[in-house]
Scaffold this active site. Structure first.
Site, PDB file in Angstrom:
ATOM      1  CB  SER A 127      -0.934   0.003   1.216  1.00  0.00           C
ATOM      2  OG  SER A 127      -0.182  -0.029   2.426  1.00  0.00           O
TER       3      SER A 127
ATOM      4  CB  CYS B   6      12.874   1.673 -11.843  1.00  0.00           C
ATOM      5  SG  CYS B   6      14.348   2.151 -10.898  1.00  0.00           S
TER       6      CYS B   6
ATOM      7  CG  ASN C 163      12.793   6.612 -10.497  1.00  0.00           C
ATOM      8  OD1 ASN C 163      12.328   7.748 -10.617  1.00  0.00           O
ATOM      9  ND2 ASN C 163      13.111   6.111  -9.320  1.00  0.00           N
TER      10      ASN C 163
ATOM     11  CB  ILE D 247       5.413   1.238  -6.174  1.00  0.00           C
ATOM     12  CG1 ILE D 247       6.742   1.971  -6.412  1.00  0.00           C
ATOM     13  CG2 ILE D 247       5.157   0.238  -7.285  1.00  0.00           C
ATOM     14  CD1 ILE D 247       7.939   1.063  -6.518  1.00  0.00           C
TER      15      ILE D 247
ATOM     16  N   GLY E 284      13.130   5.729  -2.311  1.00  0.00           N
ATOM     17  CA  GLY E 284      12.757   5.510  -0.923  1.00  0.00           C
ATOM     18  C   GLY E 284      13.741   4.593  -0.221  1.00  0.00           C
ATOM     19  N   PRO E 285      13.433   4.243   1.017  1.00  0.00           N
ATOM     20  CG  PRO E 285      12.231   3.702   2.936  1.00  0.00           C
ATOM     21  CD  PRO E 285      12.267   4.676   1.804  1.00  0.00           C
ATOM     22  N   GLY E 286      13.530   1.495   0.482  1.00  0.00           N
ATOM     23  CA  GLY E 286      13.676   0.188  -0.165  1.00  0.00           C
ATOM     24  C   GLY E 286      14.706   0.228  -1.277  1.00  0.00           C
TER      25      GLY E 286
END
EC number: 1.2.1.10
Length: 306
Positions: A12, A127, A277, A15, A160-162
């Site tokens: 959620s 990406c 991306n 993306i 992001g952190p991921g």
């Protein structure tokens, strides 16, 4: 028009939420559920307002339901998808994986989508892969490519952190995709997080070593044809200028070289336009899901007529 395939989005975050807006426009897919683990998630709140059934109880909640989706798009993390994938398969649910888990074959729509329409689980690579592997494929279908190198430059604000935690995995997965899907004998991938403010849109440079007698006009036309194909699902994907051909030099390792420059502007569905991306990942995933649904309907129709 045949009935749409029912879809669940697992995850959620940004993306997943951007993907939701794309799927809501689909003629082949109907998003019905969004699943997360954070009850305060903005993505779940938006999905509820748009009429989806939501839960913060994860995949267990989805698979415990009597009515299950025909297809699931997962944008969580690699370890979550690795655990869930066998359960999707057991339930007969097709899975489109937007994580680095890579359980199923990697798919880049212009290069190999038709080969994997019947796969129970497909992976969307990265990406950077979605933006650059089509260009390697465009060159390798014309001439032999002994080496290809891609450099993906994205806004730091869009990572992001991921993404930051998986930089090494990104380079490994993308490099493998350049070879296995793009058609280069050896591939290398580099990602740059650009901290510029205001944020810049995604820009990519693709270097391909080519034979001395390569047909430059044929390569250029192939590149333009593949760009046009990508633009059918990512309108903001474009060449920055004509492919550049260079003679061997110390700088390029003694290879004849073609260099391709592209940029990717997002559609701005949920993510900002500079986050091309991320947009190309969600757009490519939606494209793959729609083609799988289209193929399923065509197969069902053929079977009924027989």
């Amino acid at each position: 028009m045949a009935d749409k395939l029912s879809v669940a989005i697992v995850g959620s975050g940004n993306i997943s939420t951007d993907l939701l807006y794309k799927l809501l426009r689909s003629e082949w897919l109907e998003p019905r559920w969004m699943i997360g683990i954070d009850p305060e998630s903005e993505g779940l709140a938006r999905a509820r307002k748009l009429g989806l059934e939501t839960s913060h109880e994860g995949v267990d909640w989805l698979l415990a339901r009597d009515e299950k989706p025909d297809m699931v798009f997962e944008a969580t993390s690699a370890y979550v998808h690795r655990d869930a994938a066998p359960r999707y398969a057991e339930a007969g649910i097709r899975a489109i994986d937007l994580t680095p888990a890579a359980i199923g074959p990697g798919v880049i729509p212009p290069a190999n989508l038709r080969e994997h329409l019947d796969a129970p689980n497909v992976n969307m690579v990265t990406c950077g892969g979605q933006a650059t592997i089509p260009m390697v494929h465009a060159v390798s279908r014309v001439v032999d490519v002994p080496y290809a190198e891609i450099v993906a430059s994205v806004s730091s604000a869009s990572a992001g952190p991921g993404t930051r935690a998986n930089i090494d995995e990104f380079t490994k997965t993308t490099s493998a995709g350049v070879e296995v899907i793009g058609g280069a004998r050896r591939g290398k991938a580099i990602i740059i997080l650009n901290p510029a403010d205001p944020p810049m849109i995604m820009r990519d440079t693709i270097f391909c070593a080519i034979p001395e007698d390569a047909d430059h006009a044929a390569i250029t036309q192939s590149v333009k044809d593949v760009v046009a194909e990508v633009q059918t699902y990512v309108p903001g994907y474009r060449l920055l200028n004509e492919p550049q051909f260079d003679e061997p030099s110390v700088v390029n390792g003694g290879n004849h070289l073609v260099t391709i420059f592209v940029e990717v502007e997002g559609a701005g569905d949920y993510l900002p336009p500079y986050a091309g991306n991320l947009d190309i990942m969600t757009a490519a995933a939606a494209k793959v899901g729609e083609e799988i649904a289209r193929e399923r309907v065509a197969t069902s129709t053929t079977g009924a007529q027989a």
